[in-house]
Design a protein around this motif. Structure first.
Motif, PDB file in Angstrom:
ATOM      1  N   GLN A  67       9.245  13.622  23.480  1.00 40.83           N
ATOM      2  CA  GLN A  67      10.171  13.082  24.459  1.00 40.83           C
ATOM      3  C   GLN A  67      11.531  13.997  25.276  1.00 40.83           C
ATOM      4  O   GLN A  67      11.769  13.908  26.155  1.00 40.83           O
ATOM      5  N   HIS A  68      12.046  14.090  23.990  1.00 43.78           N
ATOM      6  CA  HIS A  68      13.381  14.377  23.594  1.00 43.78           C
ATOM      7  C   HIS A  68      13.823  16.091  24.022  1.00 43.78           C
ATOM      8  O   HIS A  68      14.303  16.365  24.263  1.00 43.78           O
ATOM      9  N   ARG A  69      11.964  16.915  23.283  1.00 45.04           N
ATOM     10  CA  ARG A  69      12.101  17.968  23.186  1.00 45.04           C
ATOM     11  C   ARG A  69      11.986  18.200  25.056  1.00 45.04           C
ATOM     12  O   ARG A  69      11.941  19.479  25.514  1.00 45.04           O
ATOM     13  N   LEU A  70      11.090  17.027  26.084  1.00 49.87           N
ATOM     14  CA  LEU A  70      10.592  17.742  26.945  1.00 49.87           C
ATOM     15  C   LEU A  70      11.678  17.400  27.913  1.00 49.87           C
ATOM     16  O   LEU A  70      11.363  16.459  29.384  1.00 49.87           O
ATOM     17  N   GLY A  71      12.725  16.615  27.670  1.00 51.24           N
ATOM     18  CA  GLY A  71      13.875  16.195  28.617  1.00 51.24           C
ATOM     19  C   GLY A  71      13.929  16.205  29.798  1.00 51.24           C
ATOM     20  O   GLY A  71      14.495  15.472  30.886  1.00 51.24           O
ATOM     21  N   ASP A  72      14.074  17.694  29.931  1.00 49.00           N
ATOM     22  CA  ASP A  72      14.455  18.179  31.711  1.00 49.00           C
ATOM     23  C   ASP A  72      13.285  18.267  32.565  1.00 49.00           C
ATOM     24  O   ASP A  72      13.310  18.548  33.537  1.00 49.00           O
ATOM     25  N   LEU A  73      12.063  17.647  32.002  1.00 46.30           N
ATOM     26  CA  LEU A  73      10.881  17.165  32.633  1.00 46.30           C
ATOM     27  C   LEU A  73      10.820  15.607  33.009  1.00 46.30           C
ATOM     28  O   LEU A  73      10.002  15.301  32.613  1.00 46.30           O
ATOM     29  N   ASP A  74      11.613  14.903  34.378  1.00 48.09           N
ATOM     30  CA  ASP A  74      11.945  13.825  34.040  1.00 48.09           C
ATOM     31  C   ASP A  74      10.394  13.502  34.879  1.00 48.09           C
ATOM     32  O   ASP A  74      10.730  12.045  35.440  1.00 48.09           O
ATOM     33  N   ASP A  75       8.976  14.148  35.593  1.00 49.73           N
ATOM     34  CA  ASP A  75       7.949  12.766  36.321  1.00 49.73           C
ATOM     35  C   ASP A  75       7.220  13.317  35.512  1.00 49.73           C
ATOM     36  O   ASP A  75       5.735  13.626  35.958  1.00 49.73           O
ATOM     37  N   ILE A  76       6.948  13.507  34.136  1.00 44.42           N
ATOM     38  CA  ILE A  76       6.037  13.157  33.167  1.00 44.42           C
ATOM     39  C   ILE A  76       5.958  11.356  32.982  1.00 44.42           C
ATOM     40  O   ILE A  76       6.923  11.264  32.782  1.00 44.42           O
ATOM     41  N   VAL A  77       4.437  10.982  32.589  1.00 45.99           N
ATOM     42  CA  VAL A  77       4.328   9.640  32.674  1.00 45.99           C
ATOM     43  C   VAL A  77       4.098   9.732  31.491  1.00 45.99           C
ATOM     44  O   VAL A  77       2.579  10.017  30.937  1.00 45.99           O
ATOM     45  N   TRP A  78       4.503   9.115  30.734  1.00 48.07           N
ATOM     46  CA  TRP A  78       4.011   8.863  29.015  1.00 48.07           C
ATOM     47  C   TRP A  78       3.075   7.652  29.289  1.00 48.07           C
ATOM     48  O   TRP A  78       3.303   6.359  28.904  1.00 48.07           O
ATOM     49  N   HIS A  79       1.873   8.179  28.426  1.00 48.45           N
ATOM     50  CA  HIS A  79       1.265   6.610  28.345  1.00 48.45           C
ATOM     51  C   HIS A  79       0.941   6.497  26.447  1.00 48.45           C
ATOM     52  O   HIS A  79       1.022   7.171  25.788  1.00 48.45           O
ATOM     53  N   PHE A  80       0.923   5.544  25.764  1.00 48.82           N
ATOM     54  CA  PHE A  80       1.126   4.916  24.099  1.00 48.82           C
ATOM     55  C   PHE A  80      -0.641   4.555  24.257  1.00 48.82           C
ATOM     56  O   PHE A  80      -0.852   3.800  25.152  1.00 48.82           O
ATOM     57  N   ILE A  81      -1.265   5.294  23.721  1.00 49.93           N
ATOM     58  CA  ILE A  81      -2.602   4.868  24.011  1.00 49.93           C
ATOM     59  C   ILE A  81      -3.216   4.619  22.322  1.00 49.93           C
ATOM     60  O   ILE A  81      -3.996   4.619  21.865  1.00 49.93           O
ATOM     61  N   GLY A  82      -2.273   4.634  20.804  1.00 49.18           N
ATOM     62  CA  GLY A  82      -2.835   3.863  19.923  1.00 49.18           C
ATOM     63  C   GLY A  82      -2.828   2.690  19.271  1.00 49.18           C
ATOM     64  O   GLY A  82      -1.916   2.371  20.636  1.00 49.18           O
ATOM     65  N   PRO A  83      -3.309   2.490  18.455  1.00 51.69           N
ATOM     66  CA  PRO A  83      -3.383   1.249  17.891  1.00 51.69           C
ATOM     67  C   PRO A  83      -1.678   0.960  17.791  1.00 51.69           C
ATOM     68  O   PRO A  83      -0.725   1.528  17.267  1.00 51.69           O
ATOM     69  N   LEU A  84      -1.120  -0.633  18.063  1.00 53.37           N
ATOM     70  CA  LEU A  84       0.391  -0.758  18.054  1.00 53.37           C
ATOM     71  C   LEU A  84       0.886  -1.940  17.639  1.00 53.37           C
ATOM     72  O   LEU A  84      -0.020  -2.860  17.153  1.00 53.37           O
ATOM     73  N   GLN A  85       1.954  -1.424  16.863  1.00 56.28           N
ATOM     74  CA  GLN A  85       2.281  -3.181  15.690  1.00 56.28           C
ATOM     75  C   GLN A  85       3.423  -3.122  16.026  1.00 56.28           C
ATOM     76  O   GLN A  85       4.109  -2.892  16.974  1.00 56.28           O
ATOM     77  N   SER A  86       4.006  -4.748  15.611  1.00 58.49           N
ATOM     78  CA  SER A  86       5.094  -5.334  16.265  1.00 58.49           C
ATOM     79  C   SER A  86       6.326  -4.469  15.910  1.00 58.49           C
ATOM     80  O   SER A  86       6.942  -4.757  16.750  1.00 58.49           O
ATOM     81  N   ASN A  87       6.413  -3.273  14.739  1.00 56.28           N
ATOM     82  CA  ASN A  87       7.691  -3.151  14.610  1.00 56.28           C
ATOM     83  C   ASN A  87       7.641  -1.677  15.410  1.00 56.28           C
ATOM     84  O   ASN A  87       8.457  -0.923  14.809  1.00 56.28           O
TER      85      ASN A  87
END
Length: 231
Positions: A67-87
């Motif tokens: 996301q930092h490397r692609l910060g100039d592309l402001d209309d990307i939609v980011w989806h988190f699809i992996g297992p998610l831990q509390s931390n």
């Protein structure tokens, strides 16, 4: 000769369009989510340059680096699809537009509490363990209604639908069975929560996309078909 990202993306779009037509659905009824885990930011940029906007990531720190490397592309939609831990919930709450893998009230509550106000509600799919596999993440069907009610009530989340990763199957008929079950569950959930903006069935990957589309997928998650084998 290895296909370029542009060629693979075009092929994936054609495959999705054909599956939708074969299922008697409109060609814009399902969104193509490019699963970009383990792939470098340059490959995502190339896909972006050929019209791809929705990207799915499994690993939090890897995704934030991209996301930092692609910060100039402001209309990307980011989806988190992996297992998610509390931390990891704080980073996900502040860096993603969608989370497809919520399967516990604790995780949902943390995402809501940690979502920055200025970003608006975080779009949520509940991950369902549709094949009842002991090794798989996901809420069981008998606990889904309770979890859905809890998530729908949280102020900084928007419950959008369901996600599942069924057990692998050898033929299209076997592939369609768990997707059909998830679709029926989705219909039930819409009746249970008529005020929730439930519009998303996130199901189907490179090996079983057609079966998912036939059973009503509105978002398919393709990685290998676009970016090649995982590193």
């Amino acid at each position: 000769m290895t296909a370029t990202i542009a060629e693979s993306l075009s092929s994936a779009r054609q495959r999705l369009s054909q599956a939708l037509q074969d299922a008697g659905r409109n060609v814009d009824d399902a969104l193509l989510l490019a699963v970009s885990k383990t792939k470098p930011a340059d490959m995502l940029r190339e896909a972006y340059e050929h019209g791809q906007r929705n990207f799915g990531e499994n690993y939090v720190q890897e995704a934030i680096d991209k996301q930092h490397r692609l910060g100039d592309l402001d209309d990307i939609v980011w989806h988190f699809i992996g297992p998610l831990q509390s931390n990891k919930t704080r980073e996900v709450a502040s860096h993603f537009d969608w989370v497809h893998s919520v399967d516990r009230e604790k995780i949902a509550r943390r995402l809501s509490e940690q979502r920055p106000e200025e970003m608006g509600p975080l779009n949520i799919c509940l991950q369902v363990n549709i094949s009842s596999e002991a090794s798989k993440s996901g809420v069981s069907l008998d606990k889904l209604d309770e979890l859905a009610r809890q998530v729908a009530a949280l102020p900084h989340l928007r419950l959008r639908g369901l996600m599942a990763i069924p057990a692998p199957a050898d033929n299209p008929r076997q592939q369609r069975e768990p997707f059909a079950h998830l679709r029926q569950t989705f219909v039930h959930l819409r009746e249970l929560l008529p005020d929730a903006p439930l519009d998303t069935l996130s199901m189907g990957m490179s090996a079983d996309m057609e079966a998912a589309v036939f059973e009503g997928a509105t978002m398919v998650r393709l990685g290998t078909a676009i970016f090649g084998a995982r590193d």
